[in-house]
Design an enzyme around this catalytic site. Structure first.
Site, PDB file in Angstrom:
ATOM      1  N   HIS A 161     -15.815  -4.493  15.414  1.00 24.76           N
ATOM      2  CA  HIS A 161     -14.442  -4.007  15.247  1.00 24.76           C
ATOM      3  C   HIS A 161     -13.683  -4.926  14.292  1.00 24.76           C
ATOM      4  CE1 HIS A 161     -15.338  -1.717  18.936  1.00 24.76           C
ATOM      5  NE2 HIS A 161     -14.399  -0.898  18.503  1.00 24.76           N
ATOM      6  N   LYS A 213      -8.845  -7.157  16.874  1.00 23.37           N
ATOM      7  CA  LYS A 213      -9.109  -6.630  18.223  1.00 23.37           C
ATOM      8  C   LYS A 213      -9.277  -7.792  19.200  1.00 23.37           C
ATOM      9  CE  LYS A 213     -11.971  -3.354  20.804  1.00 23.37           C
ATOM     10  NZ  LYS A 213     -10.790  -2.643  21.336  1.00 23.37           N
TER      11      LYS A 213
END
Length: 240
Positions: free
Chosen positions: A151, A155
């Site tokens: 990600h 995040k």
């Protein structure tokens, strides 16, 4: 309660985040859904934007009537919107990950009164991937199972909620998954579930190239959940 109308009124909780912004943009393209309020963590710079009223979390009880709430916030912000949904008797769709055990219990309690749908990932492709992972785990009982997720660098939680959800499906099939997480650049979301045996391996992969994938799934879920009875739902219930 939802009014007898063809249009479902939607409240967006977590409106200032990436997902909140995507939801508001895509809501404008739907004829069956209409945004009636946007709620963000801090006091909004503008009270009304393009005809849509904005509220801070501390002003949550002043929002207009709505038929379903969509929440993409942080774990500590879920309690307030959940309480408001119970108070007003309307469904909640939430994509907030990293919930504590008490947060999960609060959702269970709310589900006795209103429909609640929590998903770590609102991609329909990931929902199908979960079914494939469980089936593979059941058929490959002696193989190693590893889940790798990537990600964007902002995040916070790792492993991702989606990776843990896929791992739960693998466990239901009898596997014991291991996890690895990567945080880099602006990666929207990639998940690989690998089953490895002697001399061979299988990789089940999902790649999201746009956050709109998740926003569209959440909007579909909101439209569907508005017509359901109280209870705790999963995204795959919508596909049956």
């Amino acid at each position: 309660m939802k009014q007898s109308s063809d249009v479902t009124r939607v409240l967006i909780h977590g409106a200032s985040g990436r997902m909140g912004q995507a939801l508001l943009r895509l809501l404008a393209t739907r004829e069956d859904l209409r945004a009636v309020a946007a709620v963000s963590r801090s006091k909004p710079a503008q009270r009304v934007v393009d005809g849509l009223p904005y509220f801070a979390v501390t002003e949550l009880h002043g929002v207009p009537a709505f038929d379903v709430a969509i929440d993409f916030s942080l774990p500590d912000g879920l309690e307030a919107i959940l309480g408001l949904c119970v108070e007003r008797g309307v469904p909640l769709v939430s994509g907030t990950t990293g919930l504590s055990a008490s947060g999960e219990r609060a959702l269970d309690a709310a589900a006795t009164t209103v429909p609640v749908l929590l998903a770590a990932n609102f991609s329909l492709g990931v929902t199908v991937l979960g079914d494939l992972v469980e089936r593979a785990a059941r058929l490959l009982q002696t193989w190693d199972c590893d889940i790798v997720e990537s990600h964007h660098k902002h995040k916070l939680d790792a492993p991702s909620g989606t990776a843990l959800a896929l791992g739960a499906r693998a466990e239901q099939g009898g596997a014991q998954p291991s996890y690895a997480s990567l945080r880099a650049g602006d990666i929207v979301g990639e998940h690989t579930v690998q089953f490895a045996g002697p001399g061979e391996r299988i990789e089940l992969v999902h790649r999201a190239t746009s956050r709109d994938v998740f926003a569209r799934g959440a909007l579909h879920a909101a439209a569907w959940l508005a017509g359901q009875a109280p209870g705790r739902y999963q995204l795959r219930d919508m596909l049956r």
